[in-house]
Structures are given as structure tokens and as C-alpha cells.
Design a protein around this motif. Structure first.
Motif, PDB file in Angstrom:
ATOM      1  N   VAL A 316       0.835  -1.202   0.000  1.00  0.00           N
ATOM      2  CA  VAL A 316       0.000   0.000   0.000  1.00  0.00           C
ATOM      3  C   VAL A 316       0.871   1.253   0.000  1.00  0.00           C
ATOM      4  O   VAL A 316       0.635   2.198  -0.770  1.00  0.00           O
ATOM      5  CB  VAL A 316      -0.953  -0.008   1.222  1.00  0.00           C
ATOM      6  CG1 VAL A 316      -1.600   1.357   1.413  1.00  0.00           C
ATOM      7  CG2 VAL A 316      -2.031  -1.074   1.031  1.00  0.00           C
ATOM      8  N   GLY A 317       1.878   1.292   0.861  1.00  0.00           N
ATOM      9  CA  GLY A 317       2.765   2.450   0.894  1.00  0.00           C
ATOM     10  C   GLY A 317       3.557   2.617  -0.386  1.00  0.00           C
ATOM     11  O   GLY A 317       3.710   3.728  -0.900  1.00  0.00           O
ATOM     12  N   LEU A 318       4.056   1.509  -0.928  1.00  0.00           N
ATOM     13  CA  LEU A 318       4.885   1.565  -2.137  1.00  0.00           C
ATOM     14  C   LEU A 318       4.101   2.097  -3.333  1.00  0.00           C
ATOM     15  O   LEU A 318       4.611   2.871  -4.144  1.00  0.00           O
ATOM     16  CB  LEU A 318       5.436   0.175  -2.453  1.00  0.00           C
ATOM     17  CG  LEU A 318       6.458   0.089  -3.583  1.00  0.00           C
ATOM     18  CD1 LEU A 318       7.749   0.792  -3.203  1.00  0.00           C
ATOM     19  CD2 LEU A 318       6.739  -1.361  -3.942  1.00  0.00           C
ATOM     20  N   PHE A 319       2.829   1.687  -3.446  1.00  0.00           N
ATOM     21  CA  PHE A 319       2.026   2.071  -4.607  1.00  0.00           C
ATOM     22  C   PHE A 319       1.210   3.336  -4.384  1.00  0.00           C
ATOM     23  O   PHE A 319       0.439   3.734  -5.248  1.00  0.00           O
ATOM     24  CB  PHE A 319       1.082   0.936  -4.986  1.00  0.00           C
ATOM     25  CG  PHE A 319       1.783  -0.231  -5.650  1.00  0.00           C
ATOM     26  CD1 PHE A 319       3.042  -0.092  -6.194  1.00  0.00           C
ATOM     27  CD2 PHE A 319       1.167  -1.470  -5.722  1.00  0.00           C
ATOM     28  CE1 PHE A 319       3.690  -1.149  -6.791  1.00  0.00           C
ATOM     29  CE2 PHE A 319       1.794  -2.542  -6.336  1.00  0.00           C
ATOM     30  CZ  PHE A 319       3.068  -2.388  -6.871  1.00  0.00           C
ATOM     31  N   SER A 320       1.377   3.995  -3.244  1.00  0.00           N
ATOM     32  CA  SER A 320       0.546   5.164  -2.927  1.00  0.00           C
ATOM     33  C   SER A 320       0.861   6.374  -3.793  1.00  0.00           C
ATOM     34  O   SER A 320       0.073   7.324  -3.831  1.00  0.00           O
ATOM     35  CB  SER A 320       0.707   5.536  -1.450  1.00  0.00           C
ATOM     36  OG  SER A 320       2.052   5.929  -1.173  1.00  0.00           O
ATOM     37  N   LEU A 321       2.000   6.360  -4.492  1.00  0.00           N
ATOM     38  CA  LEU A 321       2.365   7.491  -5.356  1.00  0.00           C
ATOM     39  C   LEU A 321       2.340   7.143  -6.836  1.00  0.00           C
ATOM     40  O   LEU A 321       2.847   7.894  -7.663  1.00  0.00           O
ATOM     41  CB  LEU A 321       3.761   8.007  -4.969  1.00  0.00           C
ATOM     42  CG  LEU A 321       3.826   8.793  -3.662  1.00  0.00           C
ATOM     43  CD1 LEU A 321       5.260   8.991  -3.223  1.00  0.00           C
ATOM     44  CD2 LEU A 321       3.126  10.129  -3.820  1.00  0.00           C
ATOM     45  N   LEU A 322       1.761   6.007  -7.175  1.00  0.00           N
ATOM     46  CA  LEU A 322       1.714   5.621  -8.583  1.00  0.00           C
ATOM     47  C   LEU A 322       0.953   6.637  -9.434  1.00  0.00           C
ATOM     48  O   LEU A 322       1.284   6.846 -10.601  1.00  0.00           O
ATOM     49  CB  LEU A 322       1.061   4.244  -8.740  1.00  0.00           C
ATOM     50  CG  LEU A 322       1.954   3.031  -8.493  1.00  0.00           C
ATOM     51  CD1 LEU A 322       1.159   1.757  -8.700  1.00  0.00           C
ATOM     52  CD2 LEU A 322       3.177   3.046  -9.410  1.00  0.00           C
ATOM     53  N   ASP A 323      -0.060   7.277  -8.857  1.00  0.00           N
ATOM     54  CA  ASP A 323      -0.800   8.272  -9.633  1.00  0.00           C
ATOM     55  C   ASP A 323       0.096   9.439 -10.029  1.00  0.00           C
ATOM     56  O   ASP A 323       0.017   9.947 -11.155  1.00  0.00           O
ATOM     57  CB  ASP A 323      -2.026   8.767  -8.865  1.00  0.00           C
ATOM     58  CG  ASP A 323      -1.705   9.213  -7.448  1.00  0.00           C
ATOM     59  OD1 ASP A 323      -0.565   8.987  -6.987  1.00  0.00           O
ATOM     60  OD2 ASP A 323      -2.595   9.791  -6.806  1.00  0.00           O
ATOM     61  N   SER A 324       0.986   9.854  -9.126  1.00  0.00           N
ATOM     62  CA  SER A 324       1.924  10.937  -9.453  1.00  0.00           C
ATOM     63  C   SER A 324       2.983  10.479 -10.448  1.00  0.00           C
ATOM     64  O   SER A 324       3.375  11.221 -11.348  1.00  0.00           O
ATOM     65  CB  SER A 324       2.608  11.438  -8.172  1.00  0.00           C
ATOM     66  OG  SER A 324       1.670  11.971  -7.275  1.00  0.00           O
ATOM     67  N   LEU A 325       3.429   9.242 -10.299  1.00  0.00           N
ATOM     68  CA  LEU A 325       4.468   8.726 -11.188  1.00  0.00           C
ATOM     69  C   LEU A 325       3.957   8.519 -12.606  1.00  0.00           C
ATOM     70  O   LEU A 325       4.695   8.690 -13.580  1.00  0.00           O
ATOM     71  CB  LEU A 325       5.013   7.398 -10.644  1.00  0.00           C
ATOM     72  CG  LEU A 325       5.837   7.501  -9.356  1.00  0.00           C
ATOM     73  CD1 LEU A 325       5.998   6.136  -8.720  1.00  0.00           C
ATOM     74  CD2 LEU A 325       7.190   8.119  -9.642  1.00  0.00           C
TER      75      LEU A 325
END
Length: 403
Positions: A316-325
Motif C-alpha cells: 500500500v505504501g509503495l504504490f501510494s504514489l503511482l498516480d503521481s508517477l
């Protein structure tokens, strides 16, 4: 950083779109890059099939992809869903026994094979029962020269495609000669598409590549390495999603994804990533923050009675910024990943224990102290615990920084 791909439509006799040939580009200029055929194919697969929804590029139509001989012999096309791809055998391929056996295996698995820029010869005749499509470059072999071949070998299982169709007269002549499909500037030049791309850490790729080259793969070590690279882990889960049946159990950890793939498919996947991204840039600070959040979520889960969900908290933490990436809404991205429902709800709605945990970590990142104080009471997290977890997460994430 952006990735680029050019697509050129392939049309039917009624000028309806049958599919698209995908062509790798490494910049906004619509020209073939200075890469080997194998590296261009690998980058095309990595940056489109495992980084984004391929149906957005092809409008749900089949994609034609060139595969050089070495890639065919190594079985790389089997990494792709057979219902979405047509495998083009390049004209540079040598029609020997090794190639025949490789194509026979692919055809047996249900893949559609096409011979690209085909020039008839005795050596290729035994391959014809394996293929479903033959492409003729009519600027090299005139329609008059290939007409008899088309008529002699026509069957319900074999289609013929005319390439380099540049005029209406050529289109009509190719139709009269028995061609079924058509491609060329008369219909459309290759159209450039640009999308946000996630970079992978060179060091992580090389470390994983070294591990999967061992006689016996240490899955625990590969899992630890994957956990430090949001790009590789994202692409891995996208790849696994393409391989799974819809009824399969949701993925809850990298270890589960690795075991699902098995040694052969894992080696193939990593080899493509290593080849395709050998020259890409370093990751940005967003990757560092992704690692930091992942570790912090995992650490806090262990401290607040969610120890059994520590692996899922890390995801969950690792993928929490996928939208920004990816410059794409998180709910759109999540649809492409084989994640369990509690992870999906945590990422999209901040629901459930994992969602509350992520929300807390995000507020800590943003110094929203009022929110932190209120939620800290709900989660029963002391200031000392959160501060220690934060320091631990920062130090852990920084240990993977590339100078």
C-alpha cells in the motif's frame, strides 16, 4: 520521463481497422531509434504491455509486434497474452530447424504468427502451415509478382497483407490480387503516442538480473530487491495480471507473484527489463518517497497489531504514489493490478485498517498535525512510535539512493 510508441493501422478490404503495428520510438521524432531490433522490441513490451493498458493504444484491436530470431528462440512472445498480439517473424530470420521448432511451440500455444516482408523460397514452405498471416512489401515485390503465390496458397486459415500501400490504385490492385489486409501511407502514417513512463533503478535491475541468472533462484532475496523499486514491482504485477486467469487468487505479496510466475517466466521478464532499461535515467525523489512510505506503513503495521498484514501494508505504501508517477488517477491504475480488495480500498478510498494507516502516513508526509493528532488517538499511536518509525523509514529509503 516519457515513453514513445508509434502505431500504424492495418485495415480490411472495407477499410475497417483490423489491428495496429506497434513501433518503438525513443523520442518525439517519428523515426526508428538507433537500437538493435531485440532491444527495440524489449522496450516496446516493457513500456507498453507492462506499464500501461495496451488496449488504450490499440483501441482493443490486435497489436502486431516484430520479434527478431533470438527473441523467438528464447520464447519471449509467451510473456504476452495470445489474444492481444500477432507475432511478426522478421525478414532477417533464418528458416532453420531451431526457428521452426520455436514457431511450432508458439503456434501450439495459440499464438498467431505472421511472416513479415516475406520473400517466397523453398526453405520457408514448411513454415506456412504454422502461420496465419503473410505480409508482402509491395514496394519490394510487385503485386504482379506475388499474385500467383497468393492464389496458390489461399486457405481459410491464411491471410495475406499488403504493406507499403501508398495509392488508391495500389489498394485496388492488391484487393484484386486477393490480399485481405492492407497497411501503408495511403491509409495513415505511423501515429506517435507519448505517455508518462516509470523508470527503474539500474542497480536494482542489475541485482535482480544477477539473482535470476543463478542456477537456483533465491526468491526471498529477489523479493527484497523488488521491494526497493516501485517501477519493477509495478511492472511485475502488471505482467502477472496478464498471465493470470480472472478467477485466480488476488496477489498479496511479491513472493506470491514470484512463485506464481516460476523460474522460467521470471527470468524472461527480468531479462527484458534489464535489456530495455539499460540506459535509462535514475529514479526521481518520488521513488524515494514511495520507498519511505512503504517502510513506514510496514513498520507501523507491526506496532499497532497489524503484524499479519505487514506485507500488504508495504505494498500500500509503495504504490501510494503511482498516480503521481504515471500522471493517471489511482483508481484507473489499480484496475490493472491483481491486488486484494483490502489493498485496493486502502489505496482508492483510505478504507479499512490499511487505508487508515496509509492516510496517517500521508498526513505525516504533509505535516498535517491536526489530522495526525486526531487519527493518532484512533489508531493508538504515540508520538514516540511514529517518530521512530519515520526515522527508520527515511534511513532505509536513503540506503537505496543512487548517487
Amino acid at each position: 520521463m516519457y515513453s514513445y510508441v508509434a502505431r500504424q493501422p492495418i485495415l480490411t478490404r472495407k477499410k475497417e481497422t483490423f489491428g495496429y503495428e506497434l513501433l518503438f520510438r525513443n523520442g518525439p521524432e517519428n523515426a526508428f531509434p538507433r537500437l538493435s531490433a531485440e532491444q527495440a522490441t524489449n522496450k516496446l513490451l516493457l513500456e507498453n504491455y507492462w506499464s500501461d493498458d495496451i488496449d488504450k493504444i490499440t483501441d482493443g484491436k490486435p497489436s502486431f509486434i516484430n520479434f527478431p530470431q533470438d527473441s523467438l528462440l528464447r520464447g519471449l512472445p509467451t510473456l504476452l497474452p495470445r489474444d492481444k498480439v500477432i507475432i511478426e517473424v522478421l525478414e532477417t530470420a533464418t528458416p532453420n530447424d531451431s526457428l521452426y521448432n520455436a514457431l511450432r511451440i508458439l503456434a501450439g500455444k495459440g499464438y498467431i504468427l505472421a511472416l513479415d516482408d516475406f520473400i517466397p523460397s523453398e526453405e520457408w514452405l514448411r513454415f506456412l502451415p504454422l502461420v496465419r498471416l503473410i505480409k508482402f512489401d509491395i514496394s519490394v515485390l510487385s503485386i504482379e509478382k506475388v499474385r500467383n503465390f497468393v492464389r496458390q496458397h489461399r486457405s481459410p486459415k491464411l491471410r495475406f497483407l499488403a504493406e507499403r500501400v501508398e495509392t488508391h490504385e495500389q489498394f485496388e490492385a492488391a484487393k484484386a490480387a486477393g490480399f485481405d489486409l492492407f497497411q501503408g501511407y495511403f491509409f495513415s502514417r505511423p501515429q506517435m503516442l507519448q505517455r508518462k513512463e516509470i523508470n527503474s533503478s539500474k542497480i536494482t535491475i542489475l541485482q535482480i538480473f544477477a539473482e535470476v541468472c543463478q542456477t537456483e533462484i533465491d526468491y526471498n532475496k529477489v523479493e527484497r530487491l523488488l521491494a526497493t523499486d516501485v517501477s519493477m514491482s509495478y511492472k511485475l504485477l502488471r505482467f502477472v495480471n496478464n498471465q493470470r486467469s480472472l478467477a485466480a487468487k488476488p496477489i498479496e505479496s511479491f513472493k506470491q507473484a514470484l512463485v506464481f510466475l516460476g523460474e522460467m517466466q521470471l527470468r524472461r521478464f527480468v531479462s527484458i527489463v534489464a535489456t530495455a532499461q539499460a540506459s535509462d535515467d535514475k529514479p526521481s525523489s518520488l521513488y524515494q518517497l514511495s520507498l519511505q512510505r512503504a517502510k513506514m506503513c510496514e513498520s507501523l503495521a507491526d506496532k499497532i497489531g497489524l503484524r499479519a498484514q505487514a506485507n500488504r501494508a508495504f505494498l500500500v505504501g509503495l504504490f501510494s504514489l503511482l498516480d503521481s508517477l504515471l500522471d493517471t488517477p489511482i483508481d484507473v491504475i489499480i484496475e490493472k493490478l491483481p491486488l486484494s480488495e483490502d489493498i485496493i480500498l486502502a489505496l482508492t478510498e483510505h478504507e479499512g485498517p490499511l487505508g487508515e494507516l496509509l492516510y496517517y502516513v500521508q498526513n505525516y508526509d504533509q505535516a498535517n498535525w491536526a489530522e495526525l493528532e486526531q487519527q493518532g488517538i484512533l489508531l493508538d499511536i504515540s508520538d514516540e512510535v511514529i517518530a521512530a518509525s519515520y526515522v527508520e523509514a527515511v534511513e532505509w529509503a536513503q540506503s537505496f539512493k543512487i548517487e
